[in-house]
Motif scaffolding. Sequence first.
Motif, short mmCIF file in Angstrom:
data_model
loop_
_atom_site.label_atom_id
_atom_site.label_comp_id
_atom_site.label_asym_id
_atom_site.label_seq_id
_atom_site.Cartn_x
_atom_site.Cartn_y
_atom_site.Cartn_z
N ALA A 1 47.15 19.44 -9.13
CA ALA A 1 47.50 20.46 -8.14
C ALA A 1 48.76 21.18 -8.60
N MET A 2 48.72 22.52 -8.53
CA MET A 2 49.87 23.34 -8.89
C MET A 2 50.12 24.33 -7.77
N LEU A 3 51.38 24.49 -7.38
CA LEU A 3 51.74 25.44 -6.34
C LEU A 3 52.75 26.43 -6.91
N GLY A 4 52.39 27.71 -6.83
CA GLY A 4 53.28 28.76 -7.33
C GLY A 4 54.38 29.09 -6.34
N GLN A 5 55.39 29.80 -6.80
CA GLN A 5 56.49 30.21 -5.93
C GLN A 5 56.01 31.14 -4.82
N ASN A 6 54.87 31.81 -5.04
CA ASN A 6 54.29 32.69 -4.01
C ASN A 6 53.33 31.93 -3.10
N PHE B 1 43.91 24.03 -7.86
CA PHE B 1 43.53 22.63 -7.79
C PHE B 1 42.43 22.39 -8.81
N LEU B 2 42.64 21.43 -9.71
CA LEU B 2 41.66 21.11 -10.73
C LEU B 2 41.09 19.72 -10.47
N GLN B 3 39.80 19.57 -10.70
CA GLN B 3 39.17 18.26 -10.61
C GLN B 3 38.03 18.21 -11.62
N VAL C 1 53.91 20.60 -9.98
CA VAL C 1 52.67 20.23 -10.66
C VAL C 1 52.49 18.74 -10.37
N THR C 2 51.38 18.40 -9.75
CA THR C 2 51.09 17.01 -9.42
C THR C 2 49.82 16.59 -10.15
#
Length: 83
Positions: free
Chosen positions: A32-37, A42-44, A22-23
Amino acid sequence: MDKLIAILKRQEDYARRSLKYVTVDYRMPTVAMLGQNDSEVFLQGDDAQAFVEQVEVMYEQTQTLSKDQCEFIVAYDYLDILY
């Protein structure tokens, strides 16, 4: 408050196991969030601003959780989008 902190820490643990990262950019704001899959959220704009405000309120009110922990706890609510 101890029970609430325990619940929040369980949510953090689940989010940490479900997400690669989670950045949060507090200046813009963007998230920005990246899942294991490898799916990404991306939120703005208003969505990112709401995320940042939730993190900051939780951080100030709990006084025992770090901002990093609060970011993952708030990200927990977005896991259904990723999976």
